[in-house]
Design an enzyme around this catalytic site. Structure first.
Site, PDB file in Angstrom:
ATOM      1  N   SER A   1     -10.424  -4.467  -7.995  1.00 36.26           N
ATOM      2  CA  SER A   1     -10.133  -3.023  -8.023  1.00 36.26           C
ATOM      3  C   SER A   1     -10.700  -2.353  -6.785  1.00 36.26           C
ATOM      4  O   SER A   1     -11.906  -2.404  -6.525  1.00 36.26           O
ATOM      5  CB  SER A   1     -10.748  -2.393  -9.280  1.00 36.26           C
ATOM      6  OG  SER A   1     -10.900  -0.999  -9.078  1.00 36.26           O
TER       7      SER A   1
ATOM      8  N   ASP B   1       4.113  -1.526  -4.475  1.00 33.86           N
ATOM      9  CA  ASP B   1       4.837  -0.258  -4.591  1.00 33.86           C
ATOM     10  C   ASP B   1       6.217  -0.305  -3.938  1.00 33.86           C
ATOM     11  O   ASP B   1       7.014   0.606  -4.103  1.00 33.86           O
ATOM     12  CB  ASP B   1       4.024   0.868  -3.922  1.00 33.86           C
ATOM     13  CG  ASP B   1       2.833   1.262  -4.782  1.00 33.86           C
ATOM     14  OD1 ASP B   1       2.896   1.035  -6.009  1.00 33.86           O
ATOM     15  OD2 ASP B   1       1.846   1.776  -4.228  1.00 33.86           O
TER      16      ASP B   1
END
Ligand code: NAP
Length: 746
Positions: free
Chosen positions: A477, A625
């Site tokens: 993360s 994305d």
């Protein structure tokens, strides 16, 4: 009236209202219209007014003295000017029944309690002061109306010993009138109102009076512009009521006047010494604070993603991809430029700034901690850095709208400050888990309290000594890594974070760009506490995720030749270039350089026939994305493209894989969805049709690109969110030759 159509059950049997002016009359009407009491009896100092109220249906019964009115009432409301309260209480006391609840509507609460104590010798448990935050400049019964309190607040200031059923009944009465009930202490009420209501009224009265005393006052008022009229509207309020309020809330109002006069004096000084910078700082801070408060009070995100308008994209087939363009700035870098610029020494000027949720929330939070930030204005922001130890304690919680990134990064940054902070957000942010940052921060010595289940608000105790440590992230993360590195700036010794898979490294790079050394050793990023950051100019590179639509556009449109200026080519983000090149795309990097620690280049893309490939799984996280538009590239390629290892795509803004497969089917392209990816056979005709983007901005923009190879018109619905993630997409698409028109309806 909003709730008037719904019959209520009476909350009180007999309500007595003493003082039938604007507020008393309006409350009587509201109670009657909403059926909240068996009987409403009213009395006024003037009998003719009491009669009028009865004849006009404001009250059910009239009484000609306060003592008569309150007999047998189970609720008594005192609705007279605050300085008349004591006389009214003296008059009603002998007739008041033991079980009656007694309340008032006065604008100051300390004075009411003093009157209660003078008359009753104590503060009885059934006396609950109240103040509706509703009203008007008009006074008297004729201005009264039953929906005055609808969707307004009412503040109750009950005693600690309050009888719970009395508070509950009074709350239900006000809620029945459409109001929202808040409770607070008497002192707090008087302080808050001194600042937000009493001081502004005083200034308005004073300003009009000053101008009225000028010799040429007629001229001044004749030419008074709208601003003057808006600003002084409240000077039309009742002088007697306000005279009472200022004398009753003397102390709190005096404090506010002193505070304001000092600030006004500084502005005077700035004007006298021609200190334009100071004026700009104050004005831009004030304007931003005003916008911030409106968002915060309505619990909204900073960027409105649920636009009211229905937006549809309509695309004619054909079109071209030609020219030289610059797409908007990178979101992560815009955000971090504010954070590090605020903590740096010296000024940081940011250009190409993208006004996203994360950066706007962060910008306001730093303003709340005393950092002067000018802008944003057309992508320009100037941050007057205060250094790592220059932040000031904020006056209240820092509100971060909808930004999870901002909350996690701030947790790290604020854990080592000398003051306490509280981090809050809108309803959706308040449901997000925060223990993944709170737990490792506690290992460094931070003291953090979370809300229930590890969710916001986060309360960070200041004055702790943080100690650097090594953290092996259980799940990769970038937010957790960034949070711990930012805490490491304030920790003793080294802080290092190892990631199980590569994540975006904008924080590390930008720290380096600000002159703060961060080293990388394999999968571990490391820094030592106690250094300093130095501000400077940052021209935020264009976002490669936005550039991706044009990379594919130029790759699939025969004859295309397009240059994309100043694009960030951070290796953790360039999967789309690698994948497109593997499919045969002709992309060259020109003028490579470094900005704020980040690699940047101009990208030149020319049409080249694409071929289907099996997408390497190691590239998937680096292009996560960009897949919607890569699916369009796959549909335009020769041969089959296979994507695997992309489970994450099924839980994005939409189930992106399914939404894309449905959209492809709608324009005539077959594909096969799998658990973790998709198979798209290329070489099929893109016939055209209607695609539902499901509000997913990347899906909408991807199908706009598909029009370059379509045979018929493509209509894309639900496209309003495009404007938030990629401001100006429609304009740039049209500029390069994509035949897009935008239709918006309310
Ligand atoms: P208003 O329209 O002027 O009504 C005041 C009422 O009190 C009138 O019925 C008046 O009688 C009566 N009254 C005046 N002096 C009195 C005295 N010495 N003894 C007995 N009765 C007396 O004022 P309002 O706007 O309703 O304000 C009432 C209360 O609500 C005030 O405490 C005010 O602070 C509070 N409040 C006002 C607003 C607002 O925007 N107006 C908002 C929130 C709270 P007459 O008929 O003889 O004048």
């Amino acid at each position: 009236m909003s709730t008037g159509d719904m019959p209520n059950r009476p909350v009180f049997r007999r309500v007595a209202i003493v003082g039938l002016g604007l507020i008393g009359g309006s409350l009587a009407l509201a109670i009657r219209e909403h059926g909240l009491a068996g009987t409403v009896v009213g009395t006024d100092r003037r009998d003719d007014e009491t009669l009028w109220a009865r004849d006009h249906g404001v009250i059910d019964e009239m009484a000609f003295s306060a003592a008569d009115a309150v007999k047998e009432a189970d609720l008594v409301v005192v609705a007279v000017p605050v300085r008349a309260t004591r006389d009214v209480l003296e008059a009603v006391r002998p007739a008041l029944s033991d079980h009656a609840v007694l309340t008032d509507v006065g604008s100051t609460k300390g004075s009411f309690i003093q009157a209660v104590q003078a008359v009753f010798g104590e503060w009885p448990e059934r006396v609950i002061p109240g103040h509706p935050i509703a009203g008007s400049e008009k006074s008297g019964i004729r201005a009264a109306h039953g929906d005055l309190f609808d969707r307004h607040k009412i503040i109750l200031t009950p005693p600690d010993s309050v009888a719970p059923e009395a508070l509950d009944q009074l709350t239900r009465l006000w809620e029945g009138c459409g109001a929202r009930v808040l409770t607070m202490s008497v002192d707090r009420h008087d302080e808050v109102l001194a600042a937000t209501s009493h001081l502004p009224h005083l200034i308005a009265f004073s300003l009009v009076d000053t101008l009225a005393g000028e010799d040429d006052n007629l001229d001044i008022f004749r030419y008074a512009a709208g601003g003057f009229r808006d600003f002084t509207r409240i000077a039309a309020s009742d002088p007697i009521m306000w005279h009472d309020i200022f004398l009753s809330n003397r102390e709190a109002v005096l404090n506010m006047i002193d505070h304001f006069t000092a600030d006004l004096g500084q502005l005077r000084q700035a004007i006298e010494s021609q200190d334009g910078e100071r004026l700009l700082q104050v004005f831009s801070r004030a304007r931003a604070a005003r916008e911030h408060f409106s968002k915060m009070l309505s619990g909204q995100a900073y960027v409105n993603t649920e636009q009211q308008n229905q937006v549809t994209f309509r695309l004619q087939p054909g079109g071209a991809a030609q020219g030289d363009i610059r797409v908007p700035g990178d979101k992560s870098m815009s955000h971090r430029s504010i954070m590090l610029g605020a903590l740096a020494e010296g000024t940081t000027e940011v250009t190409g700034f993208l006004e996203g949720e994360d950066s706007l929330a962060t910008l306001q939070a730093f303003r709340d901690m005393g950092v002067t930030i000018e802008g944003p204005d057309q992508g320009f922001v100037r941050i007057h850095g205060v250094g790592l130890h220059g932040l000031q304690p904020p006056h209240g919680p820092l509100y971060l709208g909808n930004s999870g990134t901002a909350m996690r990064l701030f947790a790290g940054l604020l854990a080592g400050q000398r003051f306490d902070t509280e981090l809050t957000g809108d309803a959706s942010l308040s449901r997000r888990p925060m223990n993944r940052v709170a737990d490792p921060l506690r290992q460094m010595g931070a003291v953090i309290e979370t809300g229930e289940g590890g969710k916001p608000p986060l309360r960070l105790r200041g004055g702790q000594t943080l100690t650097g440590f090594h953290y092996d992230m259980p799940v990769a993360s970038a937010q957790v890594k960034s949070c711990l590195l930012l805490a490491g700036l304030y920790a003793n010794g080294d802080t290092s974070v190892a990631e199980p898979a590569p994540t975006r490294d904008h924080t590390e790079r930008m720290l380096n760009g600000f002159g703060y050394p961060v080293t990388r050793d394999g999968n571990t990023a490391r820094l030592s506490g106690g250094g300093r950051l130095t501000g400077g100019p940052i021209d935020v590179p264009s976002d490669i995720s936005s550039a991706a639509f044009f990379l594919v556009a130029a790759s699939v449109a025969p004859g295309a030749d397009l240059r994309l200026q100043h694009v960030g080519i951070n290796p953790t983000r360039t999967g789309v270039i690698t994948i497109l090149r593997e499919m045969g795309a002709d992309i060259t990097l020109e003028n490579e350089r470094e900005i704020g620690g980040e690699p940047v280049a101009d990208l030149r893309v020319r049409y080249a026939p694409l071929r289907g490939i099996r997408i390497p799984e190691d590239q998937v996280p680096l292009a996560i994305d960009e897949f919607p538009v890569l699916f369009i590239a796959a549909a335009c390629a020769e041969g089959t493209t296979l994507l695997t290892g992309a489970e994450e795509l099924r839980v994005k803004e939409s189930d992106r894989i399914q939404v894309m497969a449905d959209g492809l089917a709608a324009i005539g392209v077959d594909s096969t969805v799998t658990d973790d990816g998709i198979e798209i056979p290329g070489g099929q005709a893109l016939r055209g049709g209607t695609v539902d983007s499901h509000g997913d901005h990347r899906v909408a923009m991807a199908f706009a690109v598909a029009s370059l190879r379509a045979e018929g018109e493509i209509t894309i619905t639900d496209c309003a969110n495009v404007a938030t993630s990629f401001p100006g997409f429609d304009r740039l698409a049209q500029e390069v030759g994509i035949r897009l028109t935008v239709e918006a309806c309310e």
